[in-house]
Scaffold this motif. Structure first.
Motif, short mmCIF file in Angstrom:
data_model
loop_
_atom_site.label_atom_id
_atom_site.label_comp_id
_atom_site.label_asym_id
_atom_site.label_seq_id
_atom_site.Cartn_x
_atom_site.Cartn_y
_atom_site.Cartn_z
N CYS A 93 -7.45 -4.84 -10.59
CA CYS A 93 -8.01 -4.54 -11.62
C CYS A 93 -8.32 -2.80 -11.62
CB CYS A 93 -9.51 -4.81 -11.42
SG CYS A 93 -9.56 -6.75 -11.92
N PRO A 94 -7.66 -2.06 -12.63
CA PRO A 94 -7.68 -0.61 -12.47
C PRO A 94 -9.27 -0.36 -12.59
CG PRO A 94 -6.93 -1.51 -14.34
CD PRO A 94 -7.07 -2.56 -13.89
N GLY A 95 -9.73 0.81 -12.11
CA GLY A 95 -10.75 1.41 -12.32
C GLY A 95 -11.53 1.88 -11.00
N PRO A 96 -12.70 2.26 -11.09
CA PRO A 96 -13.28 3.00 -9.72
C PRO A 96 -13.43 2.04 -8.66
CG PRO A 96 -15.03 2.48 -11.49
CD PRO A 96 -13.60 2.10 -12.18
N VAL A 97 -13.62 2.57 -7.66
CA VAL A 97 -13.95 1.94 -6.23
C VAL A 97 -15.20 2.51 -5.81
CG1 VAL A 97 -11.57 1.34 -5.61
CG2 VAL A 97 -12.49 3.32 -4.78
N GLU A 98 -15.62 1.93 -4.88
CA GLU A 98 -17.02 2.18 -4.29
C GLU A 98 -16.78 2.46 -2.65
OE1 GLU A 98 -20.33 0.31 -7.16
OE2 GLU A 98 -19.67 -0.96 -5.57
N LEU A 99 -17.41 3.58 -2.20
CA LEU A 99 -17.54 3.67 -1.00
C LEU A 99 -19.10 3.64 -0.54
CD1 LEU A 99 -16.73 4.67 1.77
CD2 LEU A 99 -16.92 6.95 1.09
N VAL A 109 -19.23 2.26 6.98
CA VAL A 109 -19.07 2.14 5.51
C VAL A 109 -18.24 0.87 5.09
CG1 VAL A 109 -18.98 4.78 5.63
CG2 VAL A 109 -16.83 3.45 5.74
N ALA A 110 -18.23 0.74 3.82
CA ALA A 110 -17.53 -0.35 3.07
C ALA A 110 -16.79 0.46 1.80
CB ALA A 110 -18.38 -1.38 2.69
N LEU A 111 -15.53 -0.07 1.81
CA LEU A 111 -14.73 0.17 0.65
C LEU A 111 -14.50 -1.07 -0.11
CD1 LEU A 111 -12.31 2.53 2.14
CD2 LEU A 111 -13.59 3.07 0.49
N ARG A 112 -14.86 -1.17 -1.42
CA ARG A 112 -14.67 -2.32 -2.31
C ARG A 112 -14.47 -1.72 -3.90
NH1 ARG A 112 -21.10 -4.65 -3.27
NH2 ARG A 112 -21.82 -2.67 -4.43
N GLY A 113 -13.97 -2.70 -4.36
CA GLY A 113 -13.56 -2.48 -6.05
C GLY A 113 -13.09 -3.94 -6.52
N PRO A 114 -13.15 -4.08 -8.00
CA PRO A 114 -12.97 -5.19 -8.52
C PRO A 114 -11.54 -5.59 -8.37
CG PRO A 114 -13.93 -3.73 -10.07
CD PRO A 114 -13.82 -2.97 -8.67
N GLY A 115 -11.07 -6.80 -8.08
CA GLY A 115 -9.80 -7.26 -7.77
C GLY A 115 -9.24 -6.79 -6.61
N PHE A 149 -7.23 3.84 -0.22
CA PHE A 149 -7.83 2.59 -0.82
C PHE A 149 -7.91 2.80 -2.47
CE2 PHE A 149 -11.34 0.19 -2.07
CZ PHE A 149 -11.01 -1.16 -1.50
N ALA A 150 -8.42 3.86 -2.71
CA ALA A 150 -8.39 4.19 -4.19
C ALA A 150 -6.85 3.82 -4.98
CB ALA A 150 -9.25 5.25 -4.44
N ALA A 151 -6.06 4.38 -4.23
CA ALA A 151 -4.74 4.35 -4.68
C ALA A 151 -4.12 2.93 -4.71
CB ALA A 151 -3.88 5.43 -4.06
N ALA A 152 -4.57 2.20 -3.90
CA ALA A 152 -3.83 0.91 -3.80
C ALA A 152 -4.53 -0.18 -4.78
CB ALA A 152 -4.05 0.42 -2.37
N PRO A 153 -3.84 -0.65 -5.67
CA PRO A 153 -4.44 -1.42 -6.88
C PRO A 153 -5.14 -2.61 -6.28
CG PRO A 153 -2.06 -1.01 -7.31
CD PRO A 153 -2.29 -0.28 -6.01
N ASP A 154 -4.72 -3.19 -5.15
CA ASP A 154 -5.40 -4.45 -4.59
C ASP A 154 -6.25 -4.14 -3.44
OD1 ASP A 154 -3.35 -4.12 -2.84
OD2 ASP A 154 -2.41 -5.99 -3.09
#
Length: 135
Positions: free
Chosen positions: A7-13, A71-77, A102-107
């Motif tokens: 899912c494209p879009g922002p990720v969270e740190l 820390v944790a890195l997460r994002g939709p999909g 991580f932000a550049a990796a779609p999954d």
């Protein structure tokens, strides 16, 4: 196909603000006027110039208290990763590099050899995307 799509879009740190540096012996709680290492890490990250697609989120506890700043890195999909043993004075470049990858990796799956060394050695957990039907 893997059963879920990126899912494209922002990720969270997510940054634990209650983390302390991992001391060899238990220490008393920090006085109110002394910022904990996790709060210092958050402050440094706010000024670090993270990619615009990364949203910085302070959290009160990631329950990894024996392994320093976490820390944790997460994002939709995307897969979610939890990393520990971070030192605000030593690991800012590592954290920015790993977060950018991580932000550049779609999954969220950055190839192991492309992850910063500290991320390879200090991954606490890897959690599949909520959307995953199987992994």
């Amino acid at each position: 196909m893997d059963g879920f799509g990126p899912c494209p879009g922002p990720v969270e740190l997510l940054v634990c603000t209650t983390c302390r540096s991992a001391p060899p012996l238990p220490q008393p709680a920090a006085p109110d006027d002394t910022a904990r290492a996790g709060a210092r890490l958050l402050d440094l990250l706010r000024r670090a110039g993270l990619p615009q697609t990364v949203r910085l989120v302070p959290v009160e506890c990631l329950s990894n208290c024996t392994r320093g700043c976490t820390v944790a890195l997460r994002g939709p999909g995307r897969w979610t990763y939890v990393y520990g043993n971070l030192d605000p004075a030593l690991h800012m470049d590592t954290l920015i590099d790993g977060t950018t990858r991580f932000a550049a990796a779609p999954d969220g799956l950055v190839p192991w050899r492309e992850r910063p060394d500290h991320f390879r050695k200090n991954c606490i957990a890897r959690i599949p995307p909520l959307e995953a039907s199987h992994v």
